[in-house]
Design a protein around this motif. Structure first.
Motif, PDB file in Angstrom:
ATOM      1  N   ASP A 154      -1.914  -1.100  11.392  1.00 54.94           N
ATOM      2  CA  ASP A 154      -2.730  -2.310  11.331  1.00 54.94           C
ATOM      3  C   ASP A 154      -3.954  -2.166  10.435  1.00 54.94           C
ATOM      4  N   PHE A 155      -3.973  -1.158   9.578  1.00 57.15           N
ATOM      5  CA  PHE A 155      -5.137  -0.939   8.699  1.00 57.15           C
ATOM      6  C   PHE A 155      -4.729  -0.144   7.477  1.00 57.15           C
ATOM      7  N   VAL A 156      -5.614  -0.126   6.490  1.00 51.60           N
ATOM      8  CA  VAL A 156      -5.488   0.751   5.335  1.00 51.60           C
ATOM      9  C   VAL A 156      -6.829   1.448   5.133  1.00 51.60           C
ATOM     10  N   MET A 157      -6.791   2.702   4.698  1.00 48.67           N
ATOM     11  CA  MET A 157      -8.020   3.429   4.384  1.00 48.67           C
ATOM     12  C   MET A 157      -8.000   3.791   2.905  1.00 48.67           C
ATOM     13  N   VAL A 158      -9.087   3.424   2.210  1.00 51.70           N
ATOM     14  CA  VAL A 158      -9.222   3.758   0.795  1.00 51.70           C
ATOM     15  C   VAL A 158     -10.439   4.660   0.625  1.00 51.70           C
ATOM     16  N   THR A 159     -10.446   5.426  -0.442  1.00 52.45           N
ATOM     17  CA  THR A 159     -11.540   6.365  -0.696  1.00 52.45           C
ATOM     18  C   THR A 159     -12.013   6.233  -2.143  1.00 52.45           C
ATOM     19  N   ASP A 160     -13.286   6.562  -2.346  1.00 56.22           N
ATOM     20  CA  ASP A 160     -13.806   6.754  -3.693  1.00 56.22           C
ATOM     21  C   ASP A 160     -14.594   8.060  -3.689  1.00 56.22           C
ATOM     22  N   LEU A 161     -15.428   8.281  -4.687  1.00 55.56           N
ATOM     23  CA  LEU A 161     -16.138   9.551  -4.787  1.00 55.56           C
ATOM     24  C   LEU A 161     -17.192   9.733  -3.707  1.00 55.56           C
ATOM     25  N   LYS A 162     -17.610   8.656  -3.050  1.00 47.21           N
ATOM     26  CA  LYS A 162     -18.725   8.741  -2.114  1.00 47.21           C
ATOM     27  C   LYS A 162     -18.346   8.468  -0.659  1.00 47.21           C
ATOM     28  N   LYS A 163     -17.312   7.689  -0.413  1.00 49.37           N
ATOM     29  CA  LYS A 163     -17.087   7.236   0.963  1.00 49.37           C
ATOM     30  C   LYS A 163     -15.623   6.936   1.240  1.00 49.37           C
ATOM     31  N   ARG A 164     -15.354   6.745   2.540  1.00 45.86           N
ATOM     32  CA  ARG A 164     -14.062   6.264   3.020  1.00 45.86           C
ATOM     33  C   ARG A 164     -14.270   4.887   3.638  1.00 45.86           C
TER      34      ARG A 164
ATOM     35  N   LYS B 146      -8.923   4.514  -3.908  1.00 51.50           N
ATOM     36  CA  LYS B 146      -7.562   5.053  -3.827  1.00 51.50           C
ATOM     37  C   LYS B 146      -7.029   4.936  -2.410  1.00 51.50           C
ATOM     38  N   VAL B 147      -5.773   4.563  -2.290  1.00 49.23           N
ATOM     39  CA  VAL B 147      -5.142   4.436  -0.984  1.00 49.23           C
ATOM     40  C   VAL B 147      -4.956   5.831  -0.391  1.00 49.23           C
ATOM     41  N   ALA B 148      -5.630   6.095   0.729  1.00 44.26           N
ATOM     42  CA  ALA B 148      -5.581   7.421   1.347  1.00 44.26           C
ATOM     43  C   ALA B 148      -4.716   7.450   2.590  1.00 44.26           C
ATOM     44  N   ALA B 149      -4.694   6.357   3.349  1.00 44.53           N
ATOM     45  CA  ALA B 149      -3.900   6.313   4.584  1.00 44.53           C
ATOM     46  C   ALA B 149      -3.447   4.884   4.829  1.00 44.53           C
TER      47      ALA B 149
ATOM     48  N   TYR C 163       1.019   4.464 -11.846  1.00 45.20           N
ATOM     49  CA  TYR C 163       1.548   5.681 -11.248  1.00 45.20           C
ATOM     50  C   TYR C 163       0.390   6.544 -10.774  1.00 45.20           C
ATOM     51  N   SER C 164       0.671   7.437  -9.836  1.00 45.59           N
ATOM     52  CA  SER C 164      -0.381   8.294  -9.291  1.00 45.59           C
ATOM     53  C   SER C 164      -0.426   9.619 -10.038  1.00 45.59           C
ATOM     54  N   THR C 165      -1.427  10.431  -9.729  1.00 41.44           N
ATOM     55  CA  THR C 165      -1.552  11.766 -10.315  1.00 41.44           C
ATOM     56  C   THR C 165      -1.180  12.784  -9.248  1.00 41.44           C
ATOM     57  N   PRO C 166       0.037  13.287  -9.270  1.00 40.41           N
ATOM     58  CA  PRO C 166       0.532  14.130  -8.171  1.00 40.41           C
ATOM     59  C   PRO C 166      -0.292  15.385  -7.925  1.00 40.41           C
ATOM     60  N   HIS C 167      -0.909  15.962  -8.973  1.00 38.51           N
ATOM     61  CA  HIS C 167      -1.620  17.216  -8.777  1.00 38.51           C
ATOM     62  C   HIS C 167      -2.829  17.049  -7.862  1.00 38.51           C
TER      63      HIS C 167
ATOM     64  N   PHE D 292       0.823  -1.212   0.000  1.00 32.14           N
ATOM     65  CA  PHE D 292       0.000   0.000   0.000  1.00 32.14           C
ATOM     66  C   PHE D 292       0.860   1.266   0.000  1.00 32.14           C
ATOM     67  N   LYS D 293       2.033   1.209   0.633  1.00 29.45           N
ATOM     68  CA  LYS D 293       2.930   2.358   0.581  1.00 29.45           C
ATOM     69  C   LYS D 293       3.402   2.613  -0.848  1.00 29.45           C
ATOM     70  N   MET D 294       3.648   1.537  -1.587  1.00 28.62           N
ATOM     71  CA  MET D 294       4.066   1.676  -2.983  1.00 28.62           C
ATOM     72  C   MET D 294       2.924   2.178  -3.860  1.00 28.62           C
ATOM     73  N   LYS D 295       1.676   2.003  -3.410  1.00 28.40           N
ATOM     74  CA  LYS D 295       0.507   2.411  -4.195  1.00 28.40           C
ATOM     75  C   LYS D 295      -0.242   3.575  -3.549  1.00 28.40           C
ATOM     76  N   ARG D 296       0.443   4.369  -2.761  1.00 29.62           N
ATOM     77  CA  ARG D 296      -0.204   5.508  -2.098  1.00 29.62           C
ATOM     78  C   ARG D 296      -0.826   6.445  -3.144  1.00 29.62           C
TER      79      ARG D 296
END
Length: 251
Positions: free
Chosen positions: A100-110, A93-96, A130-134, A68-72
């Motif tokens: 002991d956990f990972v948090m992902v997000t989409d357009l509606k929820k975490r 998308k990997v947000a945090a 690759y990610s979109t840095p902007h 997940f760190k590689m896919k932040r």
């Protein structure tokens, strides 16, 4: 000479004698920047597998955390266990990345997912690696200089930097989201309510002036609830309650 060195080290110099480069520390390697980065990643991965071979019990957590760190900030697909003999697929998308956990997000929820509940994780087919840095760049022209010279003060001033440099646990991260309506899925059931707090052992939800404590060890996922979805849930509860009353009167 000593005065010039002191001014350069502290950054206190006159405008007329201002150097053309910021007061950074000395280089970390004798080779080029790209070679240093490649070598650093190689050493980190070798060390990771050395640790895993020494302690197999940490394999799952360490590998998921590194993945997940590689896919932040990138899109991932997570296959996790939700109920007995049932799995669910979560994409976002990997947000945090926590301890002991990972948090992902989409357009509606975490969505918070403990590592223990994850069966596997990968990237969706057709998405770039690759990610979109902007979309997640912290706009600060002097951020690199501040991190080098005033690391603690700089990181503590931004929650995004705190999450990037320090691994939070699930309960510490949830504590920063108090007051948010969430749905907690466990092995046996699904419960929703307002997040009141979390400790090392339980997650506390509040609904209709009642509290419900859910052991963290039983949690398979936590999902935020939008306003529209929340009204639907309360509407279903009202309809169900009315139906039961009507059946009672008829009986």
């Amino acid at each position: 000479m000593s005065k010039e060195f002191s001014e350069l080290a502290t950054g206190e110099h006159s405008e007329s004698n201002k150097p053309s480069f910021p007061p950074y520390s000395s280089p970390t390697s004798a080779v080029s920047a790209e070679e240093t980065r490649i070598l650093t990643e190689y050493i980190q991965q070798k060390n990771l597998f050395h640790v895993i071979r020494r302690d197999e019990s940490r394999r799952k957590t360490l590998l998921l955390k590194q993945f997940f760190k590689m896919k932040r900030h990138q899109q991932v697909v997570i296959i996790s266990a939700n109920k007995q003999n049932e799995t669910i697929t979560t994409e976002g998308k990997v947000a945090a990345i926590g301890r002991d956990f990972v948090m992902v997000t989409d357009l509606k929820k975490r969505i918070w997912i403990p590592y223990e509940a994850i069966d596997s994780a990968t990237i969706p087919f057709g998405f770039p690696t690759y990610s979109t840095p902007h979309q997640h760049h912290i706009y600060d022209n002097q951020l690199q200089q501040k991190l080098v010279l005033r690391f603690g003060e700089t990181v503590a001033s931004k929650d995004a930097l705190v999450r990037q440099f320090f691994e939070e646990t699930l309960h510490t991260n949830l504590s920063t989201w108090k007051g948010v309506w969430v749905e907690v899925n466990t092995v046996e059931s699904s419960v929703f309510g307002k997040l009141k707090g979390a400790s090392k052992t339980v997650c506390v939800l509040q609904r209709n002036s009642t509290e419900q404590r859910i052991p963290l060890s039983e949690i398979r996922s936590i999902t935020t609830i939008g306003l529209a979805s929340l009204w639907k849930r309360f509407g279903k509860q009202v309809v169900t309650a009315c139906s039961e009353r009507i059946k009672g009167w008829r009986a």
